[in-house]
Design a protein around this motif. Structure first.
Motif, short mmCIF file in Angstrom:
data_model
loop_
_atom_site.label_atom_id
_atom_site.label_comp_id
_atom_site.label_asym_id
_atom_site.label_seq_id
_atom_site.Cartn_x
_atom_site.Cartn_y
_atom_site.Cartn_z
N ALA A 112 1.08 -1.22 -0.07
CA ALA A 112 0.11 -0.14 0.18
C ALA A 112 0.83 1.54 0.02
O ALA A 112 0.52 2.13 -0.78
CB ALA A 112 -0.90 0.23 1.03
N CYS A 137 -2.10 -5.60 -7.27
CA CYS A 137 -2.91 -5.88 -5.88
C CYS A 137 -3.26 -7.11 -6.06
O CYS A 137 -3.48 -7.99 -5.16
CB CYS A 137 -3.89 -4.55 -5.65
N SER A 141 1.26 3.97 -2.95
CA SER A 141 0.65 5.18 -2.71
C SER A 141 1.39 6.07 -3.20
O SER A 141 1.36 7.46 -3.97
CB SER A 141 -0.02 5.40 -1.25
#
Length: 352
Positions: free
Chosen positions: A246, A282, A250
């Motif tokens: 993540a 993902c 990001s």
């Protein structure tokens, strides 16, 4: 190294046939990884938008060859006692005795010295030279203590620092002021390198690490392997992987958002690619963590590739067009050559 060991090393170099000797040295320095390592030196200058000549681009791949060889030769030299107990490392040039430890030690000393000499010779400013030398020292510390520490997350983080450092260091060599996008890309590269080592790299060797007792991040956080080779991550390692990915995604998306110039067709296409690539990465990581697929035996993972595509998009939005295309083609050509070679080797083994 004693006089006798040096003499043995010279005799070894003289007695071996040329082709097998070249193959052994290429395997020791992991020459297949030089394409990525060389490109990592190009990222910083590319993000500043400078136009680079073929000679200047070639310098990055020369540095990539020297640094890659230094890191892996030292790593194999330090790990030799442990690798001798690992059945998966029986074909290693050092474990098998095809290359002596003395030669690996010589390479791990001479390559960083040559790399420093090269950047001084081409006129890198003192700030860049000092930072580069610090990274070389840090790389040695990580190699020596990585497998003898009770803090694998710290050591993997230091490894990631050495992987990300070429981005700002090389940028300093070509500009007086490092733009914000270079620092963002540096943090992004840090997270990518952490994924590469503490997820892809750890899981590639998970079964053997559990046998030999090597305390990697995966092992410490409770990851195990099932009898059919799938990952059983456990709650702590699963949280670690999800959190790290993540942060990686990001940071990559943040760099791309800052690099967009408006809302034209090009920008819309970049956003669409980002959404697609991020989703694929993902989903791939999710399938790994729930046991729907096995970890890659070579550490080549789709979720990491997805992150690197985000890096390429960020660079492409900021770099001089011709320089970006040239650097990317060199990296892709290098990867293609060794992919073809691996395929041919696998075909020969199957036919034999």
């Amino acid at each position: 190294m004693t006089t006798g060991e040096a003499a043995d090393s010279r005799e070894e170099l003289c007695d071996k046939p040329i082709r097998p000797r070249i193959d052994d040295f290429a395997r020791l320095v992991r020459i297949q990884a030089v394409g990525f390592e060389g490109f990592s030196f190009a990222i910083g200058p590319l993000l500043t938008g400078v136009e680079l000549s073929i000679v200047e681009l070639s310098l990055f791949w020369l540095l990539g060859l020297l640094i890659n060889g230094y890191i892996f030769a030292l790593n194999d030299f330090v790990d030799l006692p442990r690798d001798r107990e690992n059945p998966a490392r029986v074909a290693s040039p050092l474990v098998s005795g095809r290359i002596s430890p003395a030669i690996a030690l010589i390479l791990s000393i001479s390559f960083p010295v040559l790399a420093l000499a090269v950047i001084v010779a081409v006129g890198w400013p003192p700030t860049a030279v000092i930072a580069f030398a610090f990274c070389l020292i840090l790389g040695a510390v990580v190699n020596v203590y990585q497998k003898a520490t009770d803090r694998p997350i710290l050591m993997d983080s230091l490894f990631a620092v050495t992987m990300a450092a070429p981005v700002p260091v090389a940028a300093v060599a070509y500009t007086d002021r490092i733009p914000a996008i270079v620092w963002i890309a540096t943090v992004f590269m840090f997270f990518l390198a952490l994924e590469l080592n503490s997820i892809a790299g750890n899981l590639k060797d998970l079964s053997s690490d559990l046998v030999t007792g090597f305390r990697t991040v995966a092992v410490v956080l409770g990851a195990t392997a099932t009898s059919d080779g799938h990952l059983a991550p456990g709650p702590r390692y699963r949280r670690y992987c999800v959190t790290l990915h993540a942060l990686t995604v990001s940071c990559g998306l943040f760099g791309i958002v800052l690099s967009l110039r408006g809302f034209g067709w090009t920008d819309c296409a970049v956003v669409a690619i980002c959404v697609a690539v991020t989703s694929v990465g993902c989903i791939d990581l999710y399938r790994l963590l729930v046991g729907s697929r096995r970890p890659s035996r070579r550490g080549r993972e789709v979720y990491f590739a997805a992150g690197f595509v985000l890096m390429l998009l960020t660079i492409g939005l900021n770099a001089d067009g011709s320089t970006f295309v040239s650097a990317t083609l060199v990296m892709l050509f290098w990867e293609l050559v060794f992919a073809i070679r691996r395929h041919r080797s696998a075909s020969v083994r199957r036919s034999g």
